[in-house]
Motif scaffolding. Structure first.
Motif, PDB file in Angstrom:
ATOM      1  N   TYR A   1      44.343 -43.057 -53.724  1.00 58.54           N
ATOM      2  CA  TYR A   1      45.757 -42.991 -53.333  1.00 58.54           C
ATOM      3  C   TYR A   1      46.210 -44.073 -52.374  1.00 58.54           C
ATOM      4  N   TYR A   2      45.310 -44.940 -51.931  1.00 53.67           N
ATOM      5  CA  TYR A   2      45.701 -45.897 -50.901  1.00 53.67           C
ATOM      6  C   TYR A   2      46.518 -47.072 -51.423  1.00 53.67           C
ATOM      7  N   THR A   3      47.455 -47.499 -50.582  1.00 47.28           N
ATOM      8  CA  THR A   3      48.227 -48.725 -50.808  1.00 47.28           C
ATOM      9  C   THR A   3      48.169 -49.493 -49.487  1.00 47.28           C
TER      10      THR A   3
ATOM     11  N   TYR B   1      49.251 -44.484 -47.832  1.00 44.04           N
ATOM     12  CA  TYR B   1      49.354 -44.002 -49.229  1.00 44.04           C
ATOM     13  C   TYR B   1      50.828 -43.757 -49.550  1.00 44.04           C
TER      14      TYR B   1
ATOM     15  N   LEU C   1      51.903 -41.455 -52.990  1.00 39.79           N
ATOM     16  CA  LEU C   1      51.398 -40.122 -53.333  1.00 39.79           C
ATOM     17  C   LEU C   1      52.490 -39.048 -53.351  1.00 39.79           C
TER      18      LEU C   1
END
Ligand code: HAM
Length: 419
Positions: A264-266, A290, A293
């Motif tokens: 889910y990471y950005t 994230y 999400l």
């Protein structure tokens, strides 16, 4: 003894001393979370199975092989629920269910509680473990990423973890990541023969996972780096994040290989290690941004960033640092001799406890010797003896078990003598 029941492998009983240590850290954490404006949230330990596949990604280790699945008694049905392996997905679910993420609002929440992963148990890696986590919603600015890291660092500092080091990286966003993915995939395909089975399988669907692979670590050092593909916005965000950390005097290292095990990471990702101990399982805490999400779960687009800290890992680290102190004696053990002294002894015991003093006693027919043995074994500082003589005189025998001294005192002088 051999056929006595035992706890499940990787799941541990906490005895009194550990509970007291954990309670101290949790109390300390609550005060710090509150200073940073975080309110508590408690979500169920069981969530629907699909929640984690959606949030963490189908091809992550956790979803592929580490979840404890639950089904109703009817074993012919597919599992519906899962013991939560982490806290973020449940917090996002709860925020949406309770409409806490309206556009334009900032929501900062913390949680503490057990998580479950069916991992191969080893030092610092358990199947049931406690996370202390914090999630901040609604602020897309790099100051929010930095606040998350500062909060984590403050927690560790307050717990007594000195010299922790933050490793961080940026994974980019939906605009720039596809180019990085494509390059990475091409690189992996060119090395397909040498990749481990897991990486070969994941290469097509989720090339980022390969960077997280311990088996292929060596030759993956030549792989493309996310940092080289960041778009202008992600690059600026990352630089400002680092500037905030520098301003807050947080020691950090950039780590091009850091990708994290969840999808889910950005943009920002980070892990915190105790200095001098950098095996992957030794990360004391980890987190990141994230931003997609909430939207993926059907909410309004809401940027988010957070972290979770492994309580056992922190406690293990503190224990490994601690010099062994001689055990501290404390409290009063009340010893009665003979039937007549028991009522008085029982009353004294309650009086001491009401005054906030740690006090105990068996108040039964055991001999003086065996009552003294208990007082010493339980590391009481004082023993108060009442026999028939003391009862008649309104006195007590007060023994200082640390100094091996004793004196006769009046009944009324007891509280004053021991406090
Ligand atoms: P995670 O890296 O999977 O991230 O776990 C966070 C921390 O939990 C780890 O750094 C470690 O201290 C602890 N931990 C994980 N697995 C175990 C285990 N098997 N035994 C003992 N401790 C363990 C997450 O869970 C994300 N939800 C963090 C996050 C929050 N990201 C954004 N918000």
């Amino acid at each position: 003894m051999n056929n006595s029941p035992r706890s499940v492998r990787g799941m541990h009983d906490w005895l009194a001393e550990k509970c007291a240590d954990a309670e101290r850290l949790e109390r300390c954490a609550r005060a710090i979370f509150s200073c940073f404006g975080y309110g508590e949230i408690r979500t169920p330990i069981v969530e629907e199975l699909g929640l984690f596949a959606r949030a963490l990604g189908e091809t992550t280790d956790i979803v592929e092989k580490e979840m404890f699945l639950l089904s109703a008694r009817d074993s012919s049905q597919a599992p519906e629920w899962v013991l939560r392996p982490e806290g973020t997905a449940g917090v996002v679910r709860a925020c949406l269910e309770h409409k806490l993420l309206q556009p334009g609002t900032i929501q900062k929440l913390f949680y503490m509680g057990p998580m479950f992963r069916a991992e191969r148990p080893q030092a610092g890696r358990y199947r049931q473990f406690v996370q202390l986590g914090a999630e901040s919603f609604g602020n897309a600015a790099p100051s929010a990423d930095a606040e998350s890291v500062v909060l984590l660092y403050e927690l560790l500092r307050a717990f007594g973890v000195t010299g922790a080091i933050v490793r961080l990286n940026s994974l980019g966003c939906a605009n720039c990541r596809p180019r990085f993915h494509a390059e990475l995939k091409q690189f992996l395909e060119s090395k397909a023969q040498t990749l481990c089975r897991d990486c070969q399988r994941r290469m097509a669907k989720n090339p980022l996972r390969a960077l997280d692979c311990k088996k292929d670590a060596e030759f993956l050092s030549a792989a493309p780096r996310a940092a080289d593909f960041l778009c202008a916005e992600c690059g600026t965000h990352h630089q400002q994040f680092l500037q905030f950390l520098t301003a807050a005097l947080i020691p950090f290292e950039e780590s091009a290989r850091l990708v994290r095990g969840l999808d889910y990471y950005t943009r920002s990702v980070f892990e915190v290690y105790a200095s001098g101990r950098d095996g992957a399982q030794d990360a004391l805490a980890a987190g990141g941004r994230y931003d997609k999400l909430v939207e993926e779960f059907g909410g309004y687009p809401t940027p988010a960033v957070g972290f979770a800290l492994g309580l056992e890992r922190v406690m293990n680290f503190l224990a490994s640092q601690e010099e062994k102190k001689p055990p501290q004696r404390q409290g009063v053990f009340v010893i009665t001799l003979g039937d007549a002294a028991r009522n008085e002894g029982f009353a004294i015991l309650q009086e001491l406890r009401r005054a906030g003093i740690v006090a105990d006693g068996v108040i039964n027919a055991q001999s003086l010797k065996s009552q003294m043995r208990l007082a010493n074994a339980k590391l009481f500082r004082w023993a108060v003896l009442i026999g028939e003589n003391e009862l008649n005189e309104g006195s007590l025998m007060l023994k200082d078990l640390e100094k091996s001294e004793q004196e006769k005192i009046t009944r009324t002088a007891l509280l004053e003598k021991i406090s």
